[in-house]
Motif scaffolding. Structure first.
Motif, PDB file in Angstrom:
ATOM      1  N   VAL A   1      59.003  40.089  39.744  1.00  0.00           N
ATOM      2  CA  VAL A   1      58.274  39.528  38.608  1.00  0.00           C
ATOM      3  C   VAL A   1      56.830  39.335  39.034  1.00  0.00           C
ATOM      4  CG1 VAL A   1      58.027  37.555  37.057  1.00  0.00           C
ATOM      5  CG2 VAL A   1      60.314  38.337  37.712  1.00  0.00           C
ATOM      6  N   LEU A   2      55.901  39.800  38.201  1.00  0.00           N
ATOM      7  CA  LEU A   2      54.482  39.683  38.508  1.00  0.00           C
ATOM      8  C   LEU A   2      53.788  38.962  37.360  1.00  0.00           C
ATOM      9  CD1 LEU A   2      52.088  40.409  40.364  1.00  0.00           C
ATOM     10  CD2 LEU A   2      51.895  42.568  39.107  1.00  0.00           C
ATOM     11  N   LEU A   3      53.118  37.852  37.684  1.00  0.00           N
ATOM     12  CA  LEU A   3      52.354  37.091  36.703  1.00  0.00           C
ATOM     13  C   LEU A   3      50.873  37.359  36.939  1.00  0.00           C
ATOM     14  CD1 LEU A   3      54.171  33.611  36.844  1.00  0.00           C
ATOM     15  CD2 LEU A   3      54.785  35.655  35.532  1.00  0.00           C
ATOM     16  N   LEU A   4      50.173  37.783  35.903  1.00  0.00           N
ATOM     17  CA  LEU A   4      48.755  38.130  36.010  1.00  0.00           C
ATOM     18  C   LEU A   4      47.953  37.221  35.096  1.00  0.00           C
ATOM     19  CD1 LEU A   4      49.098  42.036  35.819  1.00  0.00           C
ATOM     20  CD2 LEU A   4      48.880  40.619  37.886  1.00  0.00           C
ATOM     21  N   ASP A   5      47.060  36.422  35.683  1.00  0.00           N
ATOM     22  CA  ASP A   5      46.266  35.453  34.940  1.00  0.00           C
ATOM     23  C   ASP A   5      44.851  35.989  34.743  1.00  0.00           C
ATOM     24  OD1 ASP A   5      45.226  33.224  33.738  1.00  0.00           O
ATOM     25  OD2 ASP A   5      45.762  31.827  35.331  1.00  0.00           O
ATOM     26  N   GLU A   6      44.518  36.351  33.502  1.00  0.00           N
ATOM     27  CA  GLU A   6      43.205  36.914  33.151  1.00  0.00           C
ATOM     28  C   GLU A   6      42.823  38.054  34.106  1.00  0.00           C
ATOM     29  OE1 GLU A   6      41.625  36.212  30.512  1.00  0.00           O
ATOM     30  OE2 GLU A   6      42.438  34.283  29.868  1.00  0.00           O
ATOM     31  N   PRO A   7      43.644  39.095  34.193  1.00  0.00           N
ATOM     32  CA  PRO A   7      43.440  40.129  35.212  1.00  0.00           C
ATOM     33  C   PRO A   7      42.158  40.937  35.073  1.00  0.00           C
ATOM     34  CG  PRO A   7      45.149  40.800  33.660  1.00  0.00           C
ATOM     35  CD  PRO A   7      44.859  39.352  33.392  1.00  0.00           C
ATOM     36  N   THR A   8      41.573  41.032  33.874  1.00  0.00           N
ATOM     37  CA  THR A   8      40.371  41.856  33.732  1.00  0.00           C
ATOM     38  C   THR A   8      39.079  41.059  33.873  1.00  0.00           C
ATOM     39  OG1 THR A   8      40.192  41.618  31.318  1.00  0.00           O
ATOM     40  CG2 THR A   8      41.613  43.378  32.153  1.00  0.00           C
ATOM     41  N   SER A   9      39.177  39.752  34.062  1.00  0.00           N
ATOM     42  CA  SER A   9      37.972  38.932  34.204  1.00  0.00           C
ATOM     43  C   SER A   9      37.180  39.361  35.437  1.00  0.00           C
ATOM     44  CB  SER A   9      38.363  37.455  34.324  1.00  0.00           C
ATOM     45  OG  SER A   9      37.218  36.651  34.519  1.00  0.00           O
ATOM     46  N   GLY A  10      35.925  39.738  35.235  1.00  0.00           N
ATOM     47  CA  GLY A  10      35.071  40.169  36.336  1.00  0.00           C
ATOM     48  C   GLY A  10      35.156  41.644  36.659  1.00  0.00           C
ATOM     49  N   LEU A  11      36.003  42.380  35.935  1.00  0.00           N
ATOM     50  CA  LEU A  11      36.141  43.813  36.187  1.00  0.00           C
ATOM     51  C   LEU A  11      35.275  44.612  35.213  1.00  0.00           C
ATOM     52  CD1 LEU A  11      40.009  44.239  36.668  1.00  0.00           C
ATOM     53  CD2 LEU A  11      38.277  43.730  38.400  1.00  0.00           C
ATOM     54  N   ASP A  12      34.693  45.713  35.703  1.00  0.00           N
ATOM     55  CA  ASP A  12      34.019  46.621  34.777  1.00  0.00           C
ATOM     56  C   ASP A  12      35.075  47.536  34.155  1.00  0.00           C
ATOM     57  OD1 ASP A  12      34.583  48.742  36.587  1.00  0.00           O
ATOM     58  OD2 ASP A  12      32.633  48.545  37.574  1.00  0.00           O
ATOM     59  N   ALA A  13      34.642  48.408  33.263  1.00  0.00           N
ATOM     60  CA  ALA A  13      35.598  49.239  32.517  1.00  0.00           C
ATOM     61  C   ALA A  13      36.439  50.120  33.434  1.00  0.00           C
ATOM     62  CB  ALA A  13      34.847  50.097  31.496  1.00  0.00           C
ATOM     63  N   ASP A  14      35.812  50.712  34.459  1.00  0.00           N
ATOM     64  CA  ASP A  14      36.549  51.587  35.379  1.00  0.00           C
ATOM     65  C   ASP A  14      37.558  50.798  36.201  1.00  0.00           C
ATOM     66  OD1 ASP A  14      35.188  53.808  34.495  1.00  0.00           O
ATOM     67  OD2 ASP A  14      33.700  53.767  36.115  1.00  0.00           O
ATOM     68  N   GLN A  15      37.153  49.612  36.660  1.00  0.00           N
ATOM     69  CA  GLN A  15      38.062  48.780  37.440  1.00  0.00           C
ATOM     70  C   GLN A  15      39.238  48.297  36.595  1.00  0.00           C
ATOM     71  OE1 GLN A  15      35.154  45.892  38.731  1.00  0.00           O
ATOM     72  NE2 GLN A  15      35.028  46.772  40.780  1.00  0.00           N
ATOM     73  N   ALA A  16      38.952  47.942  35.337  1.00  0.00           N
ATOM     74  CA  ALA A  16      40.022  47.498  34.438  1.00  0.00           C
ATOM     75  C   ALA A  16      41.021  48.621  34.185  1.00  0.00           C
ATOM     76  CB  ALA A  16      39.433  47.002  33.118  1.00  0.00           C
ATOM     77  N   ALA A  17      40.514  49.845  34.041  1.00  0.00           N
ATOM     78  CA  ALA A  17      41.395  50.987  33.825  1.00  0.00           C
ATOM     79  C   ALA A  17      42.261  51.237  35.062  1.00  0.00           C
ATOM     80  CB  ALA A  17      40.575  52.232  33.506  1.00  0.00           C
ATOM     81  N   LEU A  18      41.677  51.101  36.252  1.00  0.00           N
ATOM     82  CA  LEU A  18      42.442  51.275  37.488  1.00  0.00           C
ATOM     83  C   LEU A  18      43.494  50.176  37.610  1.00  0.00           C
ATOM     84  CD1 LEU A  18      43.016  52.551  40.231  1.00  0.00           C
ATOM     85  CD2 LEU A  18      41.139  51.179  41.189  1.00  0.00           C
ATOM     86  N   PHE A  19      43.107  48.941  37.300  1.00  0.00           N
ATOM     87  CA  PHE A  19      44.045  47.825  37.358  1.00  0.00           C
ATOM     88  C   PHE A  19      45.241  48.099  36.453  1.00  0.00           C
ATOM     89  CE2 PHE A  19      45.838  43.699  36.914  1.00  0.00           C
ATOM     90  CZ  PHE A  19      45.357  42.898  37.943  1.00  0.00           C
ATOM     91  N   ALA A  20      44.966  48.532  35.224  1.00  0.00           N
ATOM     92  CA  ALA A  20      46.045  48.826  34.276  1.00  0.00           C
ATOM     93  C   ALA A  20      46.938  49.947  34.779  1.00  0.00           C
ATOM     94  CB  ALA A  20      45.452  49.191  32.915  1.00  0.00           C
ATOM     95  N   SER A  21      46.343  50.952  35.406  1.00  0.00           N
ATOM     96  CA  SER A  21      47.108  52.080  35.930  1.00  0.00           C
ATOM     97  C   SER A  21      48.042  51.634  37.054  1.00  0.00           C
ATOM     98  CB  SER A  21      46.150  53.155  36.440  1.00  0.00           C
ATOM     99  OG  SER A  21      46.848  54.203  37.068  1.00  0.00           O
ATOM    100  N   VAL A  22      47.545  50.777  37.936  1.00  0.00           N
ATOM    101  CA  VAL A  22      48.373  50.274  39.034  1.00  0.00           C
ATOM    102  C   VAL A  22      49.555  49.481  38.487  1.00  0.00           C
ATOM    103  CG1 VAL A  22      48.437  48.727  41.020  1.00  0.00           C
ATOM    104  CG2 VAL A  22      46.482  50.250  40.700  1.00  0.00           C
ATOM    105  N   VAL A  23      49.279  48.602  37.541  1.00  0.00           N
ATOM    106  CA  VAL A  23      50.332  47.770  36.962  1.00  0.00           C
ATOM    107  C   VAL A  23      51.365  48.631  36.241  1.00  0.00           C
ATOM    108  CG1 VAL A  23      50.830  45.973  35.233  1.00  0.00           C
ATOM    109  CG2 VAL A  23      48.880  45.723  36.790  1.00  0.00           C
ATOM    110  N   ALA A  24      50.899  49.644  35.532  1.00  0.00           N
ATOM    111  CA  ALA A  24      51.815  50.521  34.794  1.00  0.00           C
ATOM    112  C   ALA A  24      52.767  51.265  35.726  1.00  0.00           C
ATOM    113  CB  ALA A  24      51.026  51.516  33.954  1.00  0.00           C
TER     114      ALA A  24
END
Length: 246
Positions: A171-194
Protein backbone atom coordinates in the motif's frame (compact mmCIF):
# COMPACT_ATOMS: atom_id res chain seq x y z
CA UNK A 1 -6.63 -3.78 0.51
CA UNK A 2 -7.68 -0.62 2.36
CA UNK A 3 -10.95 -0.70 4.28
CA UNK A 4 -12.23 2.32 6.19
CA UNK A 5 -15.54 1.55 7.85
CA UNK A 6 -17.78 4.28 9.34
CA UNK A 7 -14.84 6.35 10.56
CA UNK A 8 -15.42 9.58 12.46
CA UNK A 9 -12.78 11.90 13.88
CA UNK A 10 -13.38 14.72 16.33
CA UNK A 11 -10.90 17.29 17.57
CA UNK A 12 -12.65 18.77 20.56
CA UNK A 13 -15.91 20.14 19.23
CA UNK A 14 -14.77 19.99 15.60
CA UNK A 15 -15.89 17.08 13.43
CA UNK A 16 -13.15 16.45 10.89
CA UNK A 17 -14.73 13.23 9.55
CA UNK A 18 -18.26 11.92 9.94
CA UNK A 19 -19.13 8.30 9.14
CA UNK A 20 -16.64 7.92 6.28
CA UNK A 21 -16.44 4.52 4.60
CA UNK A 22 -13.97 3.72 1.84
CA UNK A 23 -12.65 0.55 0.25
CA UNK A 24 -9.69 0.51 -2.13
CA UNK A 25 -9.21 -2.78 -3.94
CA UNK A 26 -5.85 -4.49 -4.35
CA UNK A 27 -3.82 -2.86 -7.13
CA UNK A 28 -6.19 0.10 -7.53
CA UNK A 29 -5.07 3.75 -7.65
CA UNK A 30 -7.55 5.98 -5.84
CA UNK A 31 -7.45 9.75 -5.50
CA UNK A 32 -8.88 11.87 -2.70
CA UNK A 33 -9.95 15.37 -3.63
CA UNK A 34 -12.05 18.12 -2.09
CA UNK A 35 -11.90 21.73 -0.91
CA UNK A 36 -9.62 22.87 1.90
CA UNK A 37 -10.94 21.66 5.23
CA UNK A 38 -12.83 18.76 3.66
CA UNK A 39 -11.04 16.17 5.81
CA UNK A 40 -8.67 14.73 3.21
CA UNK A 41 -5.53 14.97 5.32
CA UNK A 42 -7.32 13.61 8.38
CA UNK A 43 -8.60 10.59 6.46
CA UNK A 44 -5.16 10.08 4.96
CA UNK A 45 -3.56 10.15 8.41
CA UNK A 46 -6.19 7.73 9.74
CA UNK A 47 -5.21 5.22 7.04
CA UNK A 48 -1.50 5.84 7.64
CA UNK A 49 -1.69 5.49 11.42
CA UNK A 50 -0.84 9.06 12.38
CA UNK A 51 -4.38 9.80 13.58
CA UNK A 52 -6.59 7.44 15.57
CA UNK A 53 -10.30 7.66 14.72
CA UNK A 54 -12.84 8.61 17.35
CA UNK A 55 -14.98 5.74 16.08
CA UNK A 56 -14.98 3.24 13.22
CA UNK A 57 -12.42 0.73 11.99
CA UNK A 58 -9.47 0.61 9.59
CA UNK A 59 -8.17 -2.58 7.97
CA UNK A 60 -5.18 -3.29 5.77
CA UNK A 61 -5.34 -6.52 3.78
CA UNK A 62 -8.05 -7.70 6.16
CA UNK A 63 -6.06 -6.94 9.32
CA UNK A 64 -7.69 -4.58 11.82
CA UNK A 65 -5.13 -1.82 12.41
CA UNK A 66 -7.45 0.74 14.00
CA UNK A 67 -5.45 0.82 17.22
CA UNK A 68 -2.05 0.28 15.59
CA UNK A 69 0.50 2.97 14.87
CA UNK A 70 2.44 3.78 11.73
CA UNK A 71 5.27 1.34 12.50
CA UNK A 72 2.93 -1.64 12.75
CA UNK A 73 1.29 -0.64 9.47
CA UNK A 74 4.65 -0.29 7.78
CA UNK A 75 5.40 -3.89 8.72
CA UNK A 76 2.22 -4.83 6.84
CA UNK A 77 3.61 -3.18 3.71
CA UNK A 78 2.31 0.39 3.96
CA UNK A 79 4.60 3.19 2.79
CA UNK A 80 3.91 6.89 2.38
CA UNK A 81 5.27 10.20 1.21
CA UNK A 82 4.53 13.58 2.76
CA UNK A 83 3.27 16.95 1.59
CA UNK A 84 6.64 18.39 2.59
CA UNK A 85 9.25 15.84 1.49
CA UNK A 86 10.78 14.10 4.50
CA UNK A 87 14.29 13.07 3.52
CA UNK A 88 17.39 12.41 5.60
CA UNK A 89 19.29 15.54 4.69
CA UNK A 90 22.68 14.40 5.97
CA UNK A 91 22.53 11.15 4.01
CA UNK A 92 23.18 10.79 0.31
CA UNK A 93 20.37 9.99 -2.09
CA UNK A 94 21.50 6.36 -2.27
CA UNK A 95 21.73 6.10 1.53
CA UNK A 96 18.21 7.51 1.86
CA UNK A 97 16.86 4.75 -0.36
CA UNK A 98 18.93 2.00 1.27
CA UNK A 99 17.61 3.05 4.68
CA UNK A 100 14.13 1.84 3.73
CA UNK A 101 15.36 -1.75 3.47
CA UNK A 102 17.49 -1.85 6.63
CA UNK A 103 14.61 -2.97 8.86
CA UNK A 104 14.90 -6.46 7.33
CA UNK A 105 18.32 -6.84 8.92
CA UNK A 106 21.24 -8.67 7.41
CA UNK A 107 21.36 -11.93 9.34
CA UNK A 108 24.19 -13.17 11.48
CA UNK A 109 24.13 -10.30 13.97
CA UNK A 110 27.23 -8.45 15.15
CA UNK A 111 29.54 -11.35 14.28
CA UNK A 112 28.53 -11.18 10.62
CA UNK A 113 29.25 -7.44 10.64
CA UNK A 114 32.71 -7.94 12.13
CA UNK A 115 33.90 -10.77 9.91
CA UNK A 116 32.20 -9.74 6.67
CA UNK A 117 30.05 -12.85 6.39
CA UNK A 118 29.65 -13.73 2.66
CA UNK A 119 25.86 -13.99 2.92
CA UNK A 120 25.77 -10.50 4.44
CA UNK A 121 27.89 -9.12 1.61
CA UNK A 122 25.62 -10.74 -0.99
CA UNK A 123 22.54 -9.28 0.68
CA UNK A 124 24.10 -5.81 0.77
CA UNK A 125 25.04 -6.10 -2.91
CA UNK A 126 21.48 -7.07 -3.84
CA UNK A 127 20.08 -4.15 -1.86
CA UNK A 128 22.40 -1.72 -3.57
CA UNK A 129 21.53 -3.11 -6.98
CA UNK A 130 17.82 -2.77 -6.19
CA UNK A 131 18.31 0.78 -4.91
CA UNK A 132 20.28 1.75 -8.01
CA UNK A 133 17.54 0.38 -10.25
CA UNK A 134 14.87 2.35 -8.40
CA UNK A 135 16.92 5.55 -8.60
CA UNK A 136 17.23 5.01 -12.35
CA UNK A 137 13.50 4.45 -12.60
CA UNK A 138 12.85 7.70 -10.73
CA UNK A 139 15.26 9.67 -12.91
CA UNK A 140 17.75 10.51 -10.15
CA UNK A 141 20.49 7.89 -10.65
CA UNK A 142 22.97 10.67 -11.39
CA UNK A 143 22.32 12.13 -7.94
CA UNK A 144 23.04 8.97 -5.93
CA UNK A 145 26.08 10.51 -4.22
CA UNK A 146 24.52 13.92 -3.57
CA UNK A 147 23.32 14.88 -0.11
CA UNK A 148 19.54 15.02 0.05
CA UNK A 149 19.56 18.36 1.87
CA UNK A 150 21.25 20.00 -1.14
CA UNK A 151 18.53 19.04 -3.62
CA UNK A 152 15.64 21.23 -4.82
CA UNK A 153 12.16 20.20 -3.72
CA UNK A 154 11.30 18.38 -6.94
CA UNK A 155 14.34 16.14 -6.67
CA UNK A 156 13.75 15.55 -2.96
CA UNK A 157 10.24 14.43 -3.78
CA UNK A 158 11.60 11.87 -6.22
CA UNK A 159 14.06 10.67 -3.56
CA UNK A 160 11.14 10.21 -1.18
CA UNK A 161 9.24 8.24 -3.83
CA UNK A 162 12.27 6.03 -4.51
CA UNK A 163 12.63 5.34 -0.79
CA UNK A 164 8.93 4.48 -0.53
CA UNK A 165 8.94 1.96 -3.38
CA UNK A 166 12.35 0.28 -3.03
CA UNK A 167 10.91 -2.31 -0.64
CA UNK A 168 7.94 -3.19 -2.91
CA UNK A 169 5.08 -1.69 -0.88
CA UNK A 170 1.68 -3.34 -0.73
CA UNK A 171 0.00 0.00 0.00
CA UNK A 172 1.40 3.39 -1.00
CA UNK A 173 0.03 6.67 0.36
CA UNK A 174 1.02 9.78 -1.59
CA UNK A 175 0.43 13.19 0.00
CA UNK A 176 0.32 16.03 -2.58
CA UNK A 177 2.78 14.17 -4.84
CA UNK A 178 3.01 16.83 -7.57
CA UNK A 179 3.72 19.76 -5.24
CA UNK A 180 7.01 21.32 -6.34
CA UNK A 181 7.26 19.26 -9.52
CA UNK A 182 7.42 20.71 -13.02
CA UNK A 183 5.36 19.16 -15.81
CA UNK A 184 8.07 16.68 -16.86
CA UNK A 185 8.73 15.58 -13.29
CA UNK A 186 5.00 15.15 -12.63
CA UNK A 187 4.69 13.00 -15.75
CA UNK A 188 7.63 10.84 -14.63
CA UNK A 189 6.15 10.53 -11.14
CA UNK A 190 2.84 9.37 -12.61
CA UNK A 191 4.62 6.88 -14.86
CA UNK A 192 6.53 5.36 -11.93
CA UNK A 193 3.37 5.03 -9.85
CA UNK A 194 1.45 3.50 -12.76
CA UNK A 195 4.09 0.78 -13.05
CA UNK A 196 3.83 -0.33 -9.42
CA UNK A 197 2.20 -3.52 -8.23
CA UNK A 198 0.68 -1.72 -5.25
CA UNK A 199 -2.55 -0.27 -3.97
CA UNK A 200 -2.23 3.52 -4.13
CA UNK A 201 -4.18 6.19 -2.26
CA UNK A 202 -3.25 9.78 -2.99
CA UNK A 203 -4.33 13.24 -1.87
CA UNK A 204 -3.77 15.89 -4.53
CA UNK A 205 -5.00 19.40 -5.37
CA UNK A 206 -4.00 19.07 -9.04
CA UNK A 207 -7.30 17.74 -10.33
CA UNK A 208 -5.89 17.12 -13.81
CA UNK A 209 -3.20 14.87 -12.37
CA UNK A 210 -5.76 12.96 -10.29
CA UNK A 211 -8.11 12.45 -13.22
CA UNK A 212 -5.27 11.15 -15.40
CA UNK A 213 -3.47 9.00 -12.83
CA UNK A 214 -6.35 7.45 -10.88
CA UNK A 215 -8.81 4.73 -11.77
CA UNK A 216 -11.15 5.98 -9.10
CA UNK A 217 -11.74 9.28 -7.33
CA UNK A 218 -13.34 9.93 -3.93
CA UNK A 219 -14.54 13.43 -3.11
CA UNK A 220 -14.81 14.73 0.44
CA UNK A 221 -16.61 17.84 1.63
CA UNK A 222 -17.12 18.90 5.24
CA UNK A 223 -15.85 15.56 6.48
CA UNK A 224 -18.18 13.41 4.40
CA UNK A 225 -17.92 11.48 1.14
CA UNK A 226 -20.07 13.25 -1.44
CA UNK A 227 -19.00 11.28 -4.53
CA UNK A 228 -17.09 8.11 -5.40
CA UNK A 229 -16.47 6.72 -8.86
CA UNK A 230 -14.53 6.78 -12.10
CA UNK A 231 -12.84 10.10 -13.02
CA UNK A 232 -15.21 10.90 -15.90
CA UNK A 233 -18.27 10.50 -13.70
CA UNK A 234 -16.75 12.53 -10.89
CA UNK A 235 -15.84 15.34 -13.27
CA UNK A 236 -19.47 15.65 -14.37
CA UNK A 237 -21.08 15.18 -10.95
CA UNK A 238 -23.19 18.26 -10.06
CA UNK A 239 -22.53 17.93 -6.33
CA UNK A 240 -18.77 17.80 -6.94
CA UNK A 241 -18.89 20.81 -9.22
CA UNK A 242 -20.85 22.78 -6.66
CA UNK A 243 -18.51 21.86 -3.79
CA UNK A 244 -15.11 21.87 -5.50
CA UNK A 245 -14.71 21.83 -9.27
CA UNK A 246 -17.16 24.56 -10.17
Amino acid sequence: MIEVDDVSVRFGGVRALTGVSLTVERGQTCGLIGPNGAGKTTLFDVVGGLCRPTSGTVRLAGVDVTGSGAVRRSRLGLRRTFQRPQVFGRLTVLENVLAAAEWHGGGGGLAADLVGWPARRRLERRRRERAAAVLERCGIADLSGAYAADLPIGRRRMVELARAIVDDPAVLLLDEPTSGLDADQAALFASVVAGLDATVLLVEHDVGFVMAACERVVVLDLGKVIADGEPARIRDDPAVRAAYLG
